[in-house]
Design an enzyme around this catalytic site. Structure first.
Site, PDB file in Angstrom:
ATOM      1  N   CYS A  37      -4.933   3.894   2.608  1.00 40.69           N
ATOM      2  CA  CYS A  37      -4.644   4.916   3.622  1.00 40.69           C
ATOM      3  C   CYS A  37      -4.937   6.315   3.093  1.00 40.69           C
ATOM      4  O   CYS A  37      -5.042   7.259   3.867  1.00 40.69           O
ATOM      5  CB  CYS A  37      -3.184   4.840   4.068  1.00 40.69           C
ATOM      6  N   HIS A  64      -3.151  -4.500   9.611  1.00 42.38           N
ATOM      7  CA  HIS A  64      -4.581  -4.355   9.344  1.00 42.38           C
ATOM      8  C   HIS A  64      -5.077  -5.500   8.468  1.00 42.38           C
ATOM      9  O   HIS A  64      -4.293  -6.149   7.775  1.00 42.38           O
ATOM     10  CB  HIS A  64      -4.865  -3.057   8.571  1.00 42.38           C
TER      11      HIS A  64
END
Length: 172
Positions: A161, A60
């Protein structure tokens, strides 16, 4: 609906508000996020610019980059991170300050502006990234909270996250 569900679970809810008129999203295009994902984000947040950044050899964009303050980008020092930063700077009319960290993974942090606390930054512990922790300590206006990422990293996870971002309209 999300707030009600989280409240029912007994979770602490922090609502994000931002006064800046030039907010934007950068979406890393990688094996995990494609152009369609960027289009869906742009559709959900119609009032904000959405720019895509090609990412190679990482999961990411947040694997080496995140916001560490309203106008402050935390960025890793690897070639991939610096290349992505250059692309973001070219795409944006906004001028961001940057906080360059020696460890890419340490650049994944969570910024919050909390009532009564001010600028708060969750970041990886000095045990995980000692040199990057020294860089974070230069942020004198931030309340710094080191958080261990040792378990999340085992499954390619990071501090962000554990965050849920919700687009809340004032009339809801």
């Amino acid at each position: 609906a999300m707030k009600a569900a989280l409240t029912e679970l007994g979770l602490n809810i922090v609502e994000m508000t931002e006064k800046a008129s030039d907010l934007e999203f950068f979406v890393g295009l990688s094996k995990r996020t494609n152009q369609r994902g960027a289009e869906i984000l742009a559709d959900a947040f119609k009032d904000y610019a959405v720019s895509t950044v090609p990412i190679q050899d990482r999961l990411h964009l947040k694997s080496f980059c995140s916001m560490a303050g309203p106008d402050l980008i935390a960025i890793g020092s690897s070639e991939a991170a610096q290349k992505a930063l250059k692309i973001m700077q070219q795409m944006s009319d906004h001028k961001y300050d940057k906080l360059t960290l020696p460890d890419d993974l340490a650049a994944n942090c969570v910024y919050m502006n909390l009532p009564g606390k001010g600028d708060v930054l969750l970041h990886c512990t000095p045990e995980e990234f000692p040199e990057s922790a020294k860089v974070f300590e230069k942020l004198k206006d931030h309340m710094l909270i080191p958080v261990s990422n040792q378990e999340k990293v085992k499954v390619d996870g990071a501090l962000t996250c554990c965050s849920v971002l919700i687009n809340k309209k004032k009339n809801i």
